[in-house]
Structure formats: C-alpha cells, structure tokens
Design a protein around this motif. Structure first.
Motif, PDB file in Angstrom:
ATOM      1  N   LYS A  97      48.668 -23.699  34.878  1.00  0.00           N
ATOM      2  CA  LYS A  97      48.988 -22.912  33.683  1.00  0.00           C
ATOM      3  C   LYS A  97      50.036 -21.844  33.991  1.00  0.00           C
ATOM      4  O   LYS A  97      50.996 -21.671  33.228  1.00  0.00           O
ATOM      5  N   ARG A 145      53.812 -21.810  32.407  1.00  0.00           N
ATOM      6  CA  ARG A 145      54.331 -20.658  31.642  1.00  0.00           C
ATOM      7  C   ARG A 145      55.635 -20.152  32.245  1.00  0.00           C
ATOM      8  O   ARG A 145      56.571 -19.818  31.524  1.00  0.00           O
ATOM      9  N   ARG A 174      59.020 -20.294  30.086  1.00  0.00           N
ATOM     10  CA  ARG A 174      59.677 -19.019  29.769  1.00  0.00           C
ATOM     11  C   ARG A 174      61.093 -18.983  30.334  1.00  0.00           C
ATOM     12  O   ARG A 174      62.037 -18.592  29.646  1.00  0.00           O
ATOM     13  N   MET A 189      58.096 -19.782  22.833  1.00  0.00           N
ATOM     14  CA  MET A 189      57.046 -19.543  23.825  1.00  0.00           C
ATOM     15  C   MET A 189      55.678 -19.552  23.156  1.00  0.00           C
ATOM     16  O   MET A 189      54.727 -20.119  23.695  1.00  0.00           O
ATOM     17  N   SER A 190      55.575 -18.980  21.984  1.00  0.00           N
ATOM     18  CA  SER A 190      54.305 -19.000  21.240  1.00  0.00           C
ATOM     19  C   SER A 190      53.901 -20.425  20.892  1.00  0.00           C
ATOM     20  O   SER A 190      52.713 -20.757  20.900  1.00  0.00           O
ATOM     21  N   CYS A 206      54.716 -23.095  22.680  1.00  0.00           N
ATOM     22  CA  CYS A 206      54.382 -23.785  23.931  1.00  0.00           C
ATOM     23  C   CYS A 206      53.014 -23.376  24.468  1.00  0.00           C
ATOM     24  O   CYS A 206      52.336 -24.167  25.137  1.00  0.00           O
ATOM     25  N   GLU A 207      52.620 -22.171  24.198  1.00  0.00           N
ATOM     26  CA  GLU A 207      51.417 -21.598  24.801  1.00  0.00           C
ATOM     27  C   GLU A 207      50.122 -22.382  24.538  1.00  0.00           C
ATOM     28  O   GLU A 207      49.342 -22.579  25.476  1.00  0.00           O
ATOM     29  N   GLU A 244      47.667 -23.553  27.547  1.00  0.00           N
ATOM     30  CA  GLU A 244      46.313 -22.996  27.639  1.00  0.00           C
ATOM     31  C   GLU A 244      45.246 -24.080  27.563  1.00  0.00           C
ATOM     32  O   GLU A 244      44.184 -23.951  28.164  1.00  0.00           O
TER      33      GLU A 244
END
Length: 146
Positions: free
Chosen positions: A27, A31, A35, A84-85, A87-88, A92
């Motif tokens: 994870k 990220r 990013r 990014m939001s 992809c998160e 997660e």
C-alpha cells in the motif's frame, strides 16, 4: 516437546506479522508511485493527469475526461488531488490474502508522448521515475519483525 510447540507458535505469530508488513508495504509503495506519477504528469487540460487509475489484479480500462477541466494547467493541483483520491480506494482495498498486484495505469492517448518528453513541464520518463520512487520506498521498509 514443549520447545517444538513454542517454536511453531512463534513462527505462526511471525507469519501473521510478515503478512501484515507486506500488505502495508504494498500500500505504501503503491501510494508513493501513484502520487509521484500523478504529480509529475504535465497538465494542460487536466486529462492526462486525471487518467491515472489503480486496479487490483488487473489494469483499469478506459479513458477518463479531465476530472476538473481547465486550460494551460490552471487545474493541475485540483486534478492531482482528485486523481489521488480516485486511486486511494483500490490501494486501500489491497489484501495480501486476496490480491496479487496493484496496477497503476494511465490510458490517456497522449501519455506515451508526454512520458517521452513532449512537454517542457516534465522530464522524459517521469513514469519510470515514479516507479524508482516506489523502489526507494520499499528499500526502506522492514518486512521481517525483530
């Protein structure tokens, strides 16, 4: 025999901790790569930056419009945050018992040209540099417990 039973119990506890550490590492690296790729992607209308997507065990398909349309890079930061939001959740949701891979993909038709250096906003090979950032992150990660 108690010594062997104790050893087996200790190995079982270590196994659980290793799995937890691997999951956390996947994870964290995902990220970092997402990013870095998103932030390095040149921005004009926001489409290329908006097309960074994550998928578990398969690469996402399809091309997305700009999440926040703009011109001449005016929405670069907003598109970074939105991408990014987006992809998160997949990152997660990664579970070491269920999943084998995290795919970080960009399907914008012009991403190859941008990555080849056709924009003065980013160096050539910015996608490879994002992967190298992920490799740097994993090198600093401990998997085996003390």
């Amino acid at each position: 025999m108690g010594g062997l039973d104790d050893f087996a119990k200790r190995m079982a506890r270590i196994s659980v901790r290793v799995e937890e550490n691997v999951e956390r590492a996947v994870k964290d690296v995902s990220r970092t790569v997402a990013r870095a790729a998103i932030e390095a992607t040149p921005v004009d209308t926001g489409m290329a930056r908006s097309n960074w997507q994550t998928g578990l065990d398969a690469a996402p398909l399809g091309v997305l419009p700009a999440r926040i349309p703009g011109a001449r890079g005016s929405t670069g930061d907003a598109n970074s945050a939105a991408a990014m939001s987006a992809c998160e959740p997949a990152i997660e949701d990664f579970d070491v018992a269920r999943n084998r891979e995290v795919h970080i993909t960009n399907n914008a038709p012009h991403i190859g040209a941008l990555n080849d250096g056709h924009s003065k906003q980013a160096p050539a090979d910015f996608a490879r540099l994002a992967v190298l950032a992920g490799l740097g992150k994993i090198r600093r990660t401990r998997i085996l417990p003390d």
